[in-house]
Design a protein around this motif. Structure first.
Motif, short mmCIF file in Angstrom:
data_model
loop_
_atom_site.label_atom_id
_atom_site.label_comp_id
_atom_site.label_asym_id
_atom_site.label_seq_id
_atom_site.Cartn_x
_atom_site.Cartn_y
_atom_site.Cartn_z
N ILE A 164 0.84 -1.20 0.00
CA ILE A 164 0.00 0.00 0.00
C ILE A 164 0.87 1.25 0.00
O ILE A 164 0.63 2.20 -0.75
CB ILE A 164 -0.95 -0.01 1.21
CG1 ILE A 164 -2.00 -1.11 1.06
CG2 ILE A 164 -1.61 1.36 1.39
CD1 ILE A 164 -2.85 -1.35 2.30
N LEU A 165 1.89 1.26 0.83
CA LEU A 165 2.76 2.44 0.91
C LEU A 165 3.60 2.62 -0.36
O LEU A 165 3.86 3.74 -0.78
CB LEU A 165 3.66 2.35 2.14
CG LEU A 165 2.93 2.54 3.48
CD1 LEU A 165 3.85 2.16 4.64
CD2 LEU A 165 2.44 3.96 3.63
N ALA A 200 1.14 7.21 -3.69
CA ALA A 200 2.24 6.23 -3.58
C ALA A 200 3.46 6.92 -2.97
O ALA A 200 3.75 8.07 -3.28
CB ALA A 200 2.60 5.70 -4.96
N PHE A 201 4.15 6.22 -2.11
CA PHE A 201 5.37 6.76 -1.49
C PHE A 201 6.62 6.01 -1.94
O PHE A 201 7.71 6.30 -1.48
CB PHE A 201 5.25 6.73 0.03
CG PHE A 201 4.20 7.66 0.55
CD1 PHE A 201 4.39 9.02 0.55
CD2 PHE A 201 2.99 7.16 1.01
CE1 PHE A 201 3.42 9.88 1.02
CE2 PHE A 201 2.01 8.02 1.48
CZ PHE A 201 2.22 9.38 1.49
N GLY A 202 6.46 5.06 -2.85
CA GLY A 202 7.59 4.26 -3.30
C GLY A 202 8.66 5.05 -4.03
O GLY A 202 9.83 4.68 -4.03
N THR A 203 8.27 6.15 -4.64
CA THR A 203 9.26 6.96 -5.37
C THR A 203 9.87 8.06 -4.51
O THR A 203 10.88 8.63 -4.88
CB THR A 203 8.61 7.61 -6.61
OG1 THR A 203 7.51 8.41 -6.19
CG2 THR A 203 8.15 6.56 -7.60
N THR A 204 9.25 8.35 -3.36
CA THR A 204 9.75 9.45 -2.53
C THR A 204 10.37 9.00 -1.22
O THR A 204 11.11 9.77 -0.61
CB THR A 204 8.62 10.45 -2.23
OG1 THR A 204 7.55 9.77 -1.58
CG2 THR A 204 8.13 11.11 -3.49
N LEU A 205 10.06 7.79 -0.76
CA LEU A 205 10.61 7.29 0.50
C LEU A 205 11.47 6.07 0.25
O LEU A 205 11.18 5.25 -0.61
CB LEU A 205 9.48 6.93 1.48
CG LEU A 205 8.58 8.05 1.97
CD1 LEU A 205 7.49 7.50 2.88
CD2 LEU A 205 9.37 9.13 2.67
N ALA A 254 5.56 2.47 8.57
CA ALA A 254 4.64 1.35 8.73
C ALA A 254 4.75 0.77 10.13
O ALA A 254 3.73 0.45 10.76
CB ALA A 254 4.93 0.27 7.68
N THR A 255 5.95 0.66 10.65
CA THR A 255 6.16 0.17 12.02
C THR A 255 5.50 1.11 13.02
O THR A 255 4.86 0.67 13.97
CB THR A 255 7.66 0.02 12.30
OG1 THR A 255 8.19 -0.97 11.41
CG2 THR A 255 7.92 -0.39 13.73
N HIS A 256 5.65 2.41 12.79
CA HIS A 256 5.03 3.39 13.69
C HIS A 256 3.51 3.22 13.71
O HIS A 256 2.89 3.20 14.78
CB HIS A 256 5.39 4.82 13.25
CG HIS A 256 4.62 5.87 13.95
ND1 HIS A 256 4.85 6.21 15.26
CD2 HIS A 256 3.58 6.65 13.53
CE1 HIS A 256 3.99 7.16 15.62
NE2 HIS A 256 3.22 7.44 14.58
#
Length: 195
Positions: A116-117, A138-143, A152-154
């Motif tokens: 999802i992230l 989507a955060f795959g390109t920025t994180l 995700a752990t948080h």
């Protein structure tokens, strides 16, 4: 002959007109300034403990920073990237943004949260008995993998959630498994069909 006293009056000034001259800085003042500069530099060179922290180069600090990059702060990432939609308390906004607190998507399979992230969601998803139809970026390109794992752990450990942490290696594995895909997930139906 008559004298015209009006024209013969000589105007005298109280003080002479100032004249601009080349007045150099006194050599003694220049010598004092140069001496103070030399003394200041030599003082810090002879007393390394007084040098600013940025100028110190201890081998232990250099090795530590080179060996281990700073750990990603999941709470900070959540506050800057996620809280505007999902709210600071993880409750979301009813009918608009789904809650993260008690969400089966958050507390379920760690790979799903990672997916999802990485790609985001576009479409209907059921969360805590309510249907949401929106878009999550989507955060795959920025994180980085470590940042995605940290946020995700948080989320999985906050808002009453008590799920296991994600690792950067798990996120990296999911990123690799997604290959060149860049389109977001088509809602909860497509996500639930993933192995």
């Amino acid at each position: 002959m008559k004298h015209d006293t009006q024209h013969d009056t000589i105007q005298t000034r109280e003080y002479a007109e100032p004249i601009e001259q080349a007045n150099p800085v006194p050599w003694l003042l220049g010598l004092v300034g140069a001496s103070l500069a030399v003394w200041g530099v030599s003082y810090f060179l002879l007393n390394p403990d007084l040098a600013p922290a940025s100028a110190k180069d201890t081998s232990r600090d250099a090795v530590t920073s080179a060996a281990a990059p700073a750990a990603a702060d999941g709470a900070q990432i959540f506050a800057s990237r996620c809280a505007s939609c999902h709210q600071a308390n993880g409750a979301g906004l009813p009918g608009v943004f789904p809650p993260l607190a008690g969400s089966a998507w958050v507390n379920g399979d760690a790979k799903t949260v990672s997916r999802i992230l990485l790609l985001g969601i576009n479409g209907k998803i059921d969360v805590a008995g309510a249907t949401f139809n929106g878009t999550m970026p989507a955060f795959g390109t920025t994180l980085s993998d470590a940042e995605i794992a940290a946020v995700a752990t948080h989320v999985r450990a906050s808002f009453g959630n008590k799920s296991a942490a994600l690792t950067a290696d798990l996120v990296k594995g999911e990123r690799t498994a997604l290959g060149t895909r860049t389109t977001p997930w088509a809602g909860g139906d497509e996500l639930s069909k993933q192995p």
